[in-house]
Design a protein around this motif. Structure first.
Motif, PDB file in Angstrom:
ATOM      1  N   LEU A 186       6.283  -6.510  30.112  1.00  0.00           N
ATOM      2  CA  LEU A 186       5.794  -7.836  30.480  1.00  0.00           C
ATOM      3  C   LEU A 186       6.972  -8.798  30.477  1.00  0.00           C
ATOM      4  N   ALA A 187       7.098  -9.572  31.521  1.00  0.00           N
ATOM      5  CA  ALA A 187       8.271 -10.416  31.702  1.00  0.00           C
ATOM      6  C   ALA A 187       8.411 -11.457  30.601  1.00  0.00           C
ATOM      7  N   ALA A 188       9.643 -11.674  30.196  1.00  0.00           N
ATOM      8  CA  ALA A 188       9.977 -12.767  29.281  1.00  0.00           C
ATOM      9  C   ALA A 188      10.100 -14.056  30.078  1.00  0.00           C
ATOM     10  N   SER A 189      10.000 -15.173  29.396  1.00  0.00           N
ATOM     11  CA  SER A 189      10.188 -16.472  30.050  1.00  0.00           C
ATOM     12  C   SER A 189      11.647 -16.902  30.024  1.00  0.00           C
ATOM     13  N   GLY A 190      12.482 -16.151  29.313  1.00  0.00           N
ATOM     14  CA  GLY A 190      13.896 -16.487  29.199  1.00  0.00           C
ATOM     15  C   GLY A 190      14.497 -15.744  28.028  1.00  0.00           C
ATOM     16  N   VAL A 191      15.438 -16.371  27.358  1.00  0.00           N
ATOM     17  CA  VAL A 191      16.093 -15.752  26.208  1.00  0.00           C
ATOM     18  C   VAL A 191      15.123 -15.626  25.025  1.00  0.00           C
ATOM     19  N   HIS A 192      14.049 -16.410  25.044  1.00  0.00           N
ATOM     20  CA  HIS A 192      13.077 -16.460  23.947  1.00  0.00           C
ATOM     21  C   HIS A 192      13.748 -17.000  22.684  1.00  0.00           C
ATOM     22  N   SER A 193      13.590 -16.388  21.515  1.00  0.00           N
ATOM     23  CA  SER A 193      14.115 -16.988  20.278  1.00  0.00           C
ATOM     24  C   SER A 193      15.002 -16.034  19.502  1.00  0.00           C
ATOM     25  N   ASN A 194      15.727 -15.178  20.225  1.00  0.00           N
ATOM     26  CA  ASN A 194      16.638 -14.234  19.584  1.00  0.00           C
ATOM     27  C   ASN A 194      17.964 -14.207  20.336  1.00  0.00           C
ATOM     28  N   GLY A 195      19.038 -14.027  19.584  1.00  0.00           N
ATOM     29  CA  GLY A 195      20.354 -13.940  20.218  1.00  0.00           C
ATOM     30  C   GLY A 195      20.944 -15.281  20.589  1.00  0.00           C
ATOM     31  N   LEU A 196      20.332 -16.377  20.115  1.00  0.00           N
ATOM     32  CA  LEU A 196      20.813 -17.706  20.509  1.00  0.00           C
ATOM     33  C   LEU A 196      22.185 -18.025  19.943  1.00  0.00           C
ATOM     34  N   THR A 197      22.535 -17.433  18.802  1.00  0.00           N
ATOM     35  CA  THR A 197      23.867 -17.680  18.244  1.00  0.00           C
ATOM     36  C   THR A 197      24.931 -17.187  19.214  1.00  0.00           C
ATOM     37  N   GLY A 227      21.321 -26.153  28.789  1.00  0.00           N
ATOM     38  CA  GLY A 227      20.428 -26.499  27.687  1.00  0.00           C
ATOM     39  C   GLY A 227      18.972 -26.245  28.016  1.00  0.00           C
ATOM     40  N   ALA A 228      18.562 -26.620  29.229  1.00  0.00           N
ATOM     41  CA  ALA A 228      17.171 -26.402  29.632  1.00  0.00           C
ATOM     42  C   ALA A 228      16.844 -24.919  29.669  1.00  0.00           C
ATOM     43  N   GLU A 229      17.792 -24.106  30.121  1.00  0.00           N
ATOM     44  CA  GLU A 229      17.573 -22.661  30.172  1.00  0.00           C
ATOM     45  C   GLU A 229      17.408 -22.074  28.774  1.00  0.00           C
ATOM     46  N   LEU A 230      18.290 -22.458  27.865  1.00  0.00           N
ATOM     47  CA  LEU A 230      18.252 -21.889  26.520  1.00  0.00           C
ATOM     48  C   LEU A 230      17.058 -22.387  25.713  1.00  0.00           C
ATOM     49  N   LEU A 231      16.550 -23.567  26.055  1.00  0.00           N
ATOM     50  CA  LEU A 231      15.425 -24.132  25.305  1.00  0.00           C
ATOM     51  C   LEU A 231      14.065 -23.707  25.870  1.00  0.00           C
ATOM     52  N   GLU A 232      14.061 -22.985  26.989  1.00  0.00           N
ATOM     53  CA  GLU A 232      12.798 -22.524  27.579  1.00  0.00           C
ATOM     54  C   GLU A 232      11.951 -21.843  26.499  1.00  0.00           C
ATOM     55  N   PRO A 233      10.698 -22.260  26.312  1.00  0.00           N
ATOM     56  CA  PRO A 233       9.892 -21.717  25.215  1.00  0.00           C
ATOM     57  C   PRO A 233       9.600 -20.223  25.358  1.00  0.00           C
ATOM     58  N   ILE A 257       9.296  -7.617  21.996  1.00  0.00           N
ATOM     59  CA  ILE A 257      10.731  -7.400  22.182  1.00  0.00           C
ATOM     60  C   ILE A 257      11.478  -8.634  21.691  1.00  0.00           C
ATOM     61  N   THR A 258      11.941  -8.560  20.456  1.00  0.00           N
ATOM     62  CA  THR A 258      12.633  -9.686  19.824  1.00  0.00           C
ATOM     63  C   THR A 258      14.079  -9.283  19.562  1.00  0.00           C
ATOM     64  N   GLY A 259      14.658  -9.690  18.424  1.00  0.00           N
ATOM     65  CA  GLY A 259      16.008  -9.272  18.083  1.00  0.00           C
ATOM     66  C   GLY A 259      16.085  -7.763  18.012  1.00  0.00           C
ATOM     67  N   GLY A 260      17.066  -7.177  18.672  1.00  0.00           N
ATOM     68  CA  GLY A 260      17.144  -5.731  18.782  1.00  0.00           C
ATOM     69  C   GLY A 260      16.742  -5.244  20.160  1.00  0.00           C
ATOM     70  N   GLY A 261      16.222  -6.164  20.996  1.00  0.00           N
ATOM     71  CA  GLY A 261      15.887  -5.810  22.368  1.00  0.00           C
ATOM     72  C   GLY A 261      14.911  -4.653  22.448  1.00  0.00           C
ATOM     73  N   LEU A 262      15.140  -3.760  23.406  1.00  0.00           N
ATOM     74  CA  LEU A 262      14.236  -2.632  23.616  1.00  0.00           C
ATOM     75  C   LEU A 262      14.262  -1.634  22.469  1.00  0.00           C
ATOM     76  N   LEU A 263      15.215  -1.783  21.552  1.00  0.00           N
ATOM     77  CA  LEU A 263      15.211  -0.926  20.360  1.00  0.00           C
ATOM     78  C   LEU A 263      14.008  -1.215  19.466  1.00  0.00           C
ATOM     79  N   ASN A 264      13.311  -2.318  19.723  1.00  0.00           N
ATOM     80  CA  ASN A 264      12.071  -2.587  18.988  1.00  0.00           C
ATOM     81  C   ASN A 264      11.028  -1.512  19.237  1.00  0.00           C
ATOM     82  N   LEU A 265      11.145  -0.776  20.323  1.00  0.00           N
ATOM     83  CA  LEU A 265      10.227   0.331  20.576  1.00  0.00           C
ATOM     84  C   LEU A 265      10.279   1.360  19.450  1.00  0.00           C
ATOM     85  N   LEU A 266      11.412   1.421  18.766  1.00  0.00           N
ATOM     86  CA  LEU A 266      11.586   2.413  17.704  1.00  0.00           C
ATOM     87  C   LEU A 266      10.784   2.079  16.445  1.00  0.00           C
TER      88      LEU A 266
END
Length: 368
Positions: A186-197, A227-233, A257-266
């Motif tokens: 399912l498509a993400a809306s953007g970067v979401h809330s992981n990897g922002l650092t 900024g608008a791209e990174l702040l996309e909810p 699919i949060t921090g760890g990307g597709l490795l969350n499948l594990l």
């Protein structure tokens, strides 16, 4: 081309986030936390730690699901823009998206705001975002806490804890996955809330002065400011997934699919399986921009970011896949088949991305 040297230093660790250190710290924490289950056997814990949420058995076949998460350093983007009206959506999303993974219906949430100072307009906007996230998820915000701890932090941190209802016979930790099952993304809306650092360091620069200037920079590849791209909810997947529950679709696993990307499948509780990601979904421009400007390997990109897939659903048959896609379409969420499950004799579960020559286990991808 991104650096492909396997010995290349992790850009994420250079930016101040140590994945290896986090794993070690977690091990030291769990050796004390896990034994606490014996302190209350009347209401037993039903799942292993490590999935997206856990369930407490209340008796009579009923349970409550619990989880907690925060917005992390995405708050820094909000601070740079002095715009806080959407960051509450992220806080709700990170929690309710985890709850539905275990098969629960989210019902309420509490928030915790730690801050170095209090400004009325900031808290007004934080409340707006929390309320909008709650509306999208169909939950209440039943309480919270504000803690002024300027001696510890500078700025604001926003964390939530969520509660859901579940019938115990519907607990889903991916325990029924079988070879041949299909993986839907399912498509993400953007970067979401992981990897922002890492994203901030690459796109906005390393110093506060650079970040304050570049956060307002228009980027033609994105057709908006950085900024608008990174702040996309963060997208909230609750309503379509609840419809899938109600429709009786046989969902073998649900994975945020949060921090760890597709490795969350594990995280699923099935052994000796391999998730084959083929075809790889189209990568949104923001991730291509991060990779190019940061000279980041494919392996690290797929370890840190969602790469355009915010949620995965594993189903058994093509008919189930079509039913899931139909519901997603009704909610204007792009959903496509991105792979399948097969057996492995590796001794551990794996995620492989053949077109990128990547194989992943634990928290790392490496060259296949």
């Amino acid at each position: 081309m991104p650096n492909s040297n396997p010995a290349h230093t992790s850009k994420y660790e250079e930016s101040g986030v140590s994945q290896t250190g986090a794993e070690t710290a977690l091990g030291h924490l769990l050796k004390h936390v896990l034994p606490t289950r014996q302190f209350n056997t009347q209401f037993p814990v039903k799942a292993d730690i490590g999935y997206f949420a856990n369930v407490i058995d209340l008796g009579n076949g009923q349970g409550v699901a619990l989880c907690t998460d925060g917005v992390g350093t995405k708050m820094r983007v909000a601070e740079l823009l002095n715009q806080y009206d959407t960051i509450g959506i992220d806080c709700v999303a990170m929690n309710v998206n985890d709850l539905i993974c275990i098969g629960a219906r989210p019902i309420s949430m509490v928030d915790y705001i730690a801050c170095s100072h209090i400004e009325a307009h900031v808290f007004d906007q934080l409340g707006q975002g929390l309320a909008e996230g709650a509306r999208q998820a169909g939950i209440s915000i039943s309480g919270g806490e504000i803690s002024q701890i300027g001696e510890i932090i500078t700025g604001i941190d926003l964390i939530g804890a969520a509660l859901g209802h579940i019938h115990l016979d519907r607990i889903n930790t991916g325990q029924h996955i079988q070879p041949g099952n299909l993986i839907l993304g399912l498509a993400a809306s953007g970067v979401h809330s992981n990897g922002l650092t890492l994203a901030r360091r690459v796109l906005l620069g390393e110093t506060p002065e650079m970040q304050q200037e570049r956060v307002h920079q228009y980027e033609s590849a994105l057709d908006r400011t950085l900024g608008a791209e990174l702040l996309e909810p963060t997208r909230i997947y609750v309503q379509p997934v609840l419809e899938m529950f109600e429709a009786g679709i046989d969902l073998k696993a649900l994975v945020h699919i949060t921090g760890g990307g597709l490795l969350n499948l594990l995280r699923v509780q099935t052994q000796n399986i391999r998730f084959v990601i083929d075809p790889v979904p189209d990568v949104p421009p923001v991730f291509s921009l991060i990779q190019q400007r940061g000279d980041i390997t494919d392996a690290e990109m797929y370890e840190v970011f969602n790469m355009g897939v915010g949620f995965c659903i594993v189903v058994e048959h093509a008919n189930d896949a079509e039913a899931v896609q139909k519901i997603c379409k009704q909610h204007s969420i792009s959903c496509h088949g991105i792979g399948y499950v097969e057996t492995t004799d590796a001794g551990h579960n794996e995620v492989v991305v053949p077109s990128k020559n990547l194989i992943g286990s634990g928290s790392r991808f490496s060259a296949a």
